[in-house]
Design a protein around this motif. Structure first.
Motif, PDB file in Angstrom:
ATOM      1  N   HIS A  32       0.827  -1.210   0.000  1.00  0.00           N
ATOM      2  CA  HIS A  32       0.000   0.000   0.000  1.00  0.00           C
ATOM      3  C   HIS A  32       0.861   1.259   0.000  1.00  0.00           C
ATOM      4  O   HIS A  32       0.640   2.178  -0.791  1.00  0.00           O
ATOM      5  CB  HIS A  32      -0.916   0.009   1.226  1.00  0.00           C
ATOM      6  CG  HIS A  32      -1.886  -1.120   1.244  1.00  0.00           C
ATOM      7  ND1 HIS A  32      -2.608  -1.461   2.370  1.00  0.00           N
ATOM      8  CD2 HIS A  32      -2.272  -1.997   0.282  1.00  0.00           C
ATOM      9  CE1 HIS A  32      -3.387  -2.488   2.095  1.00  0.00           C
ATOM     10  NE2 HIS A  32      -3.196  -2.837   0.840  1.00  0.00           N
ATOM     11  N   ASN A  33       1.846   1.300   0.896  1.00  0.00           N
ATOM     12  CA  ASN A  33       2.658   2.506   1.009  1.00  0.00           C
ATOM     13  C   ASN A  33       3.614   2.687  -0.163  1.00  0.00           C
ATOM     14  O   ASN A  33       4.090   3.793  -0.399  1.00  0.00           O
ATOM     15  CB  ASN A  33       3.409   2.515   2.338  1.00  0.00           C
ATOM     16  CG  ASN A  33       2.519   2.948   3.484  1.00  0.00           C
ATOM     17  OD1 ASN A  33       1.818   3.954   3.389  1.00  0.00           O
ATOM     18  ND2 ASN A  33       2.532   2.198   4.572  1.00  0.00           N
ATOM     19  N   SER A  34       3.849   1.621  -0.919  1.00  0.00           N
ATOM     20  CA  SER A  34       4.717   1.758  -2.098  1.00  0.00           C
ATOM     21  C   SER A  34       4.072   2.633  -3.169  1.00  0.00           C
ATOM     22  O   SER A  34       4.758   3.145  -4.056  1.00  0.00           O
ATOM     23  CB  SER A  34       5.046   0.378  -2.685  1.00  0.00           C
ATOM     24  OG  SER A  34       3.949  -0.160  -3.412  1.00  0.00           O
ATOM     25  N   HIS A  35       2.756   2.821  -3.093  1.00  0.00           N
ATOM     26  CA  HIS A  35       2.047   3.622  -4.089  1.00  0.00           C
ATOM     27  C   HIS A  35       1.846   5.071  -3.638  1.00  0.00           C
ATOM     28  O   HIS A  35       1.306   5.877  -4.398  1.00  0.00           O
ATOM     29  CB  HIS A  35       0.667   3.009  -4.368  1.00  0.00           C
ATOM     30  CG  HIS A  35       0.706   1.569  -4.758  1.00  0.00           C
ATOM     31  ND1 HIS A  35       1.338   1.121  -5.898  1.00  0.00           N
ATOM     32  CD2 HIS A  35       0.188   0.471  -4.149  1.00  0.00           C
ATOM     33  CE1 HIS A  35       1.203  -0.197  -5.964  1.00  0.00           C
ATOM     34  NE2 HIS A  35       0.524  -0.609  -4.917  1.00  0.00           N
ATOM     35  N   LYS A  36       2.251   5.381  -2.412  1.00  0.00           N
ATOM     36  CA  LYS A  36       1.856   6.660  -1.818  1.00  0.00           C
ATOM     37  C   LYS A  36       2.940   7.726  -1.826  1.00  0.00           C
ATOM     38  O   LYS A  36       2.699   8.850  -1.363  1.00  0.00           O
ATOM     39  CB  LYS A  36       1.349   6.420  -0.388  1.00  0.00           C
ATOM     40  CG  LYS A  36       0.071   5.570  -0.351  1.00  0.00           C
ATOM     41  CD  LYS A  36      -0.439   5.363   1.056  1.00  0.00           C
ATOM     42  CE  LYS A  36      -1.712   4.527   1.064  1.00  0.00           C
ATOM     43  NZ  LYS A  36      -2.230   4.311   2.428  1.00  0.00           N
ATOM     44  N   GLY A  37       4.123   7.389  -2.350  1.00  0.00           N
ATOM     45  CA  GLY A  37       5.151   8.410  -2.564  1.00  0.00           C
ATOM     46  C   GLY A  37       5.588   9.121  -1.295  1.00  0.00           C
ATOM     47  O   GLY A  37       5.635   8.542  -0.207  1.00  0.00           O
TER      48      GLY A  37
END
Length: 295
Positions: free
Chosen positions: A25-30
């Motif tokens: 999830h956090n890999s997509h949140k920059g």
């Protein structure tokens, strides 16, 4: 209702699955720290409305995930504490708090354990908050509600915004597949927590979506619990809380729960035109009585 002992072994499997999913999830949140340093907020209007003015109020966010909403609540003036079962989520939340300069306290714990410990320490809060995919992980509604009641100050409020249990009756293609009444029995998903951030294609990343981890596969299964609105409200009432608000919404915020959802302004996701309207979210505000002696 929900009187069985806690299913801690299921909670543990859920923890492992959430640890893996949180990385995806956090890999997509920059650069989330930059977003928060610039005054960003991940909260939607619905929870802001239900919460009201939270300036200088003590607030605990149960099942806070990686802390983005918790920090947003602090941005709005709350004195924030977050609790989550996932090691990965809490480690990320603590790092994000430090890098964004937004002070909040985070605890890694099964919330049933944390609620029990907080009550023993006589810790009390003005607001207990929970949101978006939270209640489905609660294996015992009565213990959960009593735990919340025990840590609310006199006149304090419990506020929840979550996906509607009616919505959970449908498969991703809108076919009616699952029962509304499950009698507290767990529903096991062998494929674990999905990468719903990727599936929502930007709906959960207001500052911009990044490709990040692709074709995510979660090696750990999960166990959810289907509770009806009547069961949730009754558990809160039996725990001594007074119901003030019960709202239902014909859309989901940010998350594309099903195929072909139509995105409206404010990242509200509606069913496709050929699917009749169903409640996709609900909101509850319940207030503590003046004392806990009669509970």
């Amino acid at each position: 209702m929900s009187s069985a002992p806690l299913k801690k072994e299921l909670h543990e499997e859920n923890r492992l699955s959430w640890n893996e999913a949180t990385k995806a999830h956090n890999s997509h949140k920059g650069n989330q720290a930059k977003f928060f340093r610039e005054g960003g907020c991940t909260l939607f209007p619905e929870e802001k409305e239900l919460l009201g003015n939270i300036v200088n109020l003590s607030l605990v966010h149960l099942q806070c995930n990686a802390g983005q909403d918790t920090l947003s609540l602090v941005q709005l003036g709350a004195l924030g504490t977050g609790v989550d079962i996932s090691d990965e989520a809490i480690a990320f939340a603590q790092k994000l708090s430090q890098e964004s300069g937004i002070p909040a306290t985070f605890h890694r714990a099964d919330i049933f354990d944390w609620l029990e410990e907080a009550a023993k320490k006589n810790e009390q809060f003005d607001i207990v908050f929970s949101s978006y995919g939270a209640v489905c992980w609660i294996s015992n509604l009565n213990l959960w509600a009593k735990g919340i009641s025990n840590i609310l100050k006199s006149g304090g409020r419990f506020v929840v915004v979550d996906f509607h249990p009616v919505a959970m009756m449908f498969d991703t293609d809108w076919s009616h597949k699952f029962t509304y009444f499950s009698e507290g029995k767990p529903l096991t998903w062998e494929d674990g927590i999905s990468d719903y951030v990727a599936e929502s294609s930007g709906g959960l990343t207001p500052w911009g979506y990044e490709k990040g981890i692709e074709n995510f596969h979660n090696p750990y299964r999960v166990h959810e619990f289907q509770w009806g609105i009547g069961e949730i409200v009754t558990a809160l009432l039996q725990a001594g809380l007074t119901l003030e608000v019960l709202k239902e919404y014909p859309y989901s915020n940010g998350c594309k729960l099903f195929e072909r959802m139509r995105e409206a302004s404010g990242r509200r996701m509606f069913p496709p035109l050929d699917v009749p309207s169903v409640p996709l979210m609900y909101g509850i505000v319940a207030r503590s009585r003046n004392s806990h002696t009669d509970i």
